[in-house]
Enzyme design. Structure first.
Site, PDB file in Angstrom:
ATOM      1  N   ASN A   1       0.532  -6.292  -3.069  1.00  0.00           N
ATOM      2  CA  ASN A   1      -0.459  -5.531  -3.833  1.00  0.00           C
ATOM      3  C   ASN A   1      -0.965  -6.457  -4.935  1.00  0.00           C
ATOM      4  O   ASN A   1      -0.256  -6.702  -5.906  1.00  0.00           O
ATOM      5  CB  ASN A   1       0.203  -4.279  -4.426  1.00  0.00           C
ATOM      6  CG  ASN A   1      -0.716  -3.556  -5.398  1.00  0.00           C
ATOM      7  OD1 ASN A   1      -1.927  -3.786  -5.410  1.00  0.00           O
ATOM      8  ND2 ASN A   1      -0.147  -2.683  -6.220  1.00  0.00           N
ATOM      9  N   TRP A   2      -2.162  -6.962  -4.752  1.00  0.00           N
ATOM     10  CA  TRP A   2      -2.684  -7.953  -5.706  1.00  0.00           C
ATOM     11  C   TRP A   2      -3.247  -7.320  -6.976  1.00  0.00           C
ATOM     12  O   TRP A   2      -3.639  -8.030  -7.903  1.00  0.00           O
ATOM     13  CB  TRP A   2      -3.762  -8.806  -5.029  1.00  0.00           C
ATOM     14  CG  TRP A   2      -3.197  -9.880  -4.146  1.00  0.00           C
ATOM     15  CD1 TRP A   2      -1.874 -10.172  -3.957  1.00  0.00           C
ATOM     16  CD2 TRP A   2      -3.932 -10.825  -3.348  1.00  0.00           C
ATOM     17  NE1 TRP A   2      -1.742 -11.238  -3.089  1.00  0.00           N
ATOM     18  CE2 TRP A   2      -2.996 -11.661  -2.706  1.00  0.00           C
ATOM     19  CE3 TRP A   2      -5.296 -11.045  -3.110  1.00  0.00           C
ATOM     20  CZ2 TRP A   2      -3.372 -12.690  -1.855  1.00  0.00           C
ATOM     21  CZ3 TRP A   2      -5.671 -12.064  -2.254  1.00  0.00           C
ATOM     22  CH2 TRP A   2      -4.719 -12.883  -1.636  1.00  0.00           C
ATOM     23  N   LYS A   3      -3.359  -6.015  -7.006  1.00  0.00           N
ATOM     24  CA  LYS A   3      -3.898  -5.313  -8.184  1.00  0.00           C
ATOM     25  C   LYS A   3      -5.233  -5.948  -8.598  1.00  0.00           C
ATOM     26  O   LYS A   3      -5.993  -6.377  -7.740  1.00  0.00           O
ATOM     27  CB  LYS A   3      -2.874  -5.321  -9.319  1.00  0.00           C
ATOM     28  CG  LYS A   3      -1.491  -4.894  -8.860  1.00  0.00           C
ATOM     29  CD  LYS A   3      -0.555  -4.578  -9.985  1.00  0.00           C
ATOM     30  CE  LYS A   3       0.830  -4.352  -9.428  1.00  0.00           C
ATOM     31  NZ  LYS A   3       1.751  -3.763 -10.364  1.00  0.00           N
TER      32      LYS A   3
ATOM     33  N   HIS B   1      -0.253   4.952  -5.923  1.00  0.00           N
ATOM     34  CA  HIS B   1       0.513   3.947  -6.679  1.00  0.00           C
ATOM     35  C   HIS B   1       0.752   4.484  -8.092  1.00  0.00           C
ATOM     36  O   HIS B   1      -0.107   5.179  -8.646  1.00  0.00           O
ATOM     37  CB  HIS B   1      -0.275   2.629  -6.714  1.00  0.00           C
ATOM     38  CG  HIS B   1       0.529   1.505  -7.287  1.00  0.00           C
ATOM     39  ND1 HIS B   1       0.701   1.343  -8.642  1.00  0.00           N
ATOM     40  CD2 HIS B   1       1.221   0.496  -6.695  1.00  0.00           C
ATOM     41  CE1 HIS B   1       1.474   0.280  -8.849  1.00  0.00           C
ATOM     42  NE2 HIS B   1       1.798  -0.255  -7.687  1.00  0.00           N
TER      43      HIS B   1
ATOM     44  N   GLU C   1       0.456   3.249 -10.897  1.00  0.00           N
ATOM     45  CA  GLU C   1      -0.616   2.947 -11.870  1.00  0.00           C
ATOM     46  C   GLU C   1      -1.789   3.899 -11.688  1.00  0.00           C
ATOM     47  O   GLU C   1      -2.483   4.239 -12.648  1.00  0.00           O
ATOM     48  CB  GLU C   1      -1.035   1.467 -11.720  1.00  0.00           C
ATOM     49  CG  GLU C   1       0.030   0.552 -12.293  1.00  0.00           C
ATOM     50  CD  GLU C   1       0.126  -0.825 -11.651  1.00  0.00           C
ATOM     51  OE1 GLU C   1      -0.838  -1.261 -11.007  1.00  0.00           O
ATOM     52  OE2 GLU C   1       1.192  -1.459 -11.796  1.00  0.00           O
TER      53      GLU C   1
ATOM     54  N   GLU D   1       8.849   3.279  -5.141  1.00  0.00           N
ATOM     55  CA  GLU D   1       8.698   2.329  -6.242  1.00  0.00           C
ATOM     56  C   GLU D   1       9.106   3.000  -7.552  1.00  0.00           C
ATOM     57  O   GLU D   1       8.303   3.733  -8.154  1.00  0.00           O
ATOM     58  CB  GLU D   1       7.243   1.895  -6.359  1.00  0.00           C
ATOM     59  CG  GLU D   1       6.706   1.217  -5.122  1.00  0.00           C
ATOM     60  CD  GLU D   1       5.498   0.360  -5.485  1.00  0.00           C
ATOM     61  OE1 GLU D   1       5.591  -0.857  -5.353  1.00  0.00           O
ATOM     62  OE2 GLU D   1       4.483   0.922  -5.924  1.00  0.00           O
TER      63      GLU D   1
ATOM     64  N   GLY E   1       6.616  -4.337 -12.222  1.00  0.00           N
ATOM     65  CA  GLY E   1       6.063  -5.326 -13.148  1.00  0.00           C
ATOM     66  C   GLY E   1       6.924  -5.571 -14.379  1.00  0.00           C
ATOM     67  O   GLY E   1       6.469  -6.147 -15.350  1.00  0.00           O
TER      68      GLY E   1
ATOM     69  N   SER F   1       9.481  -5.213  -8.749  1.00  0.00           N
ATOM     70  CA  SER F   1      10.040  -6.531  -9.071  1.00  0.00           C
ATOM     71  C   SER F   1      10.820  -7.154  -7.915  1.00  0.00           C
ATOM     72  O   SER F   1      11.871  -7.760  -8.121  1.00  0.00           O
ATOM     73  CB  SER F   1      10.884  -6.462 -10.348  1.00  0.00           C
ATOM     74  OG  SER F   1      10.067  -6.065 -11.440  1.00  0.00           O
TER      75      SER F   1
ATOM     76  N   GLY G   1       4.084  -6.741  -6.010  1.00  0.00           N
ATOM     77  CA  GLY G   1       2.964  -7.123  -6.867  1.00  0.00           C
ATOM     78  C   GLY G   1       3.025  -8.597  -7.203  1.00  0.00           C
ATOM     79  O   GLY G   1       2.581  -9.466  -6.453  1.00  0.00           O
ATOM     80  N   GLY G   2       3.613  -8.915  -8.361  1.00  0.00           N
ATOM     81  CA  GLY G   2       3.599 -10.268  -8.903  1.00  0.00           C
ATOM     82  C   GLY G   2       3.976 -11.365  -7.919  1.00  0.00           C
ATOM     83  O   GLY G   2       3.289 -12.394  -7.827  1.00  0.00           O
TER      84      GLY G   2
HETATM   85  C1  PEP Z   1       3.580  -3.021  -7.263  1.00  0.00           C
HETATM   86  O1  PEP Z   1       2.518  -3.351  -7.750  1.00  0.00           O
HETATM   87  O2  PEP Z   1       3.590  -2.109  -6.439  1.00  0.00           O
HETATM   88  C2  PEP Z   1       4.786  -3.718  -7.667  1.00  0.00           C
HETATM   89  C3  PEP Z   1       5.914  -3.333  -7.158  1.00  0.00           C
HETATM   90  O3  PEP Z   1       4.657  -4.746  -8.585  1.00  0.00           O
HETATM   91  P1  PEP Z   1       5.800  -5.833  -8.964  1.00  0.00           P
HETATM   92  O4  PEP Z   1       6.318  -6.384  -7.668  1.00  0.00           O
HETATM   93  O5  PEP Z   1       5.075  -6.862  -9.772  1.00  0.00           O
HETATM   94  O6  PEP Z   1       6.848  -5.115  -9.714  1.00  0.00           O
END
Ligand code: PEP
Length: 247
Positions: free
Chosen positions: A10-12, A93, A95, A165, A171, A210, A231-232
């Site tokens: 997930n590049w956001k 999600h 967010e 999640e 994040g 994470s 994400g990251g």
């Molecule tokens: C996400 O954006 O769904 C996520 C899990 O981010 P991260 O891996 O950065 O925690």
């Protein structure tokens, strides 16, 4: 049980055009069975579709509208996403839930709309730290699961994916321990089996929060963790390669 394992990035709201090119040119995905996916910003879907096709990476959206078409400035319809060839969309999600006020009801409409259009919904669910500390994790997560899947009928196990999640792990660098995550995934599996019988045994349940190359193997060792939503660590080819090679 034969749930397929996926690694979904997930590049956001990240990645420039140059970074996208560098990402795809740095990919080297062994054991690729169309199970490594990326959700870029909508503006970048077309470019990623071209580059992803060469690398065997399927492309999806981070969100979709619950409305068919009309006066919804800034939104993207499932029909338009489908015309672009997207394979999946994230829905709900955390967010979207916290920053954009999405409710279980809206999220359910999005799941149904995507599914009816042939786009695979990845329903995201998870508890906040406050909810976990109050002992409400399973109530919250399973409540979001049932509400998000309301009225969704499936013909096989690959028509929906769930992503657990925990909000406190997204994040933040704090990962749920494999046991913490595994416990919630087992409970999600039970509900999926109640809702969808044999298909429920094989619906993939991803873990997100994470996930990194150094913790992915322990997470994937849990029986009901069937991949990651990342994400990251999905932004750079090197770490995405490492995550995928753990699948
Ligand atoms: C996400 O954006 O769904 C996520 C899990 O981010 P991260 O891996 O950065 O925690």
């Amino acid at each position: 049980m034969t749930a397929k394992t996926y690694m979904v990035g997930n590049w956001k709201m990240n990645q420039t055009q140059a970074e996208i090119e560098s990402f795809f040119s740095g990919l080297s995905l062994s054991n690729n069975q169309n199970n490594f996916w990326i959700a870029p910003q909508c503006l970048h879907i077309s470019k990623c579709m071209d580059l992803g096709a060469k690398a065997g990476v399927l492309i999806g959206a981070q969100n979709c509208s619950e409305h068919e078409y009309g006066a919804f400035t800034g939104e993207n319809s499932v029909d338009s996403l489908s015309e672009m060839g997207v394979h999946f969309t994230l829905v709900g999600h955390s967010e979207r839930r916290t920053l954009f006020g999405e409710t279980d009801e809206t999220i359910n409409k999005k799941v149904l709309k995507a599914s009816q259009t042939g786009i695979l919904p990845i329903l995201c669910i998870g508890e906040t730290l406050k909810e976990r500390e109050a002992g409400k994790t399973l109530d919250i997560v399973l409540g979001q699961l049932k509400a998000g899947l309301k009225d969704l009928k499936i013909q096989n196990e690959s028509e929906v994916i769930i992503a657990y999640e925990p909000v406190w792990a997204i994040g933040t660098g704090k990962t749920a321990s494999p046991e913490q995550a595994g416990e919630v995934h087992n409970a999600i599996r039970e509900v999926l089996s109640e809702l969808y019988g044999d298909f429920g045994q094989d619906i993939s349940i991803l873990y997100g929060g994470s996930v990194k190359p150094n913790n992915v193997e322990d997470l994937l060792a849990q029986p009901n963790i069937n991949g990651g939503l990342v994400g990251g660590a999905s932004l750079k080819a090197e770490s995405f390669n490492a995550l995928c090679s753990a699948c």
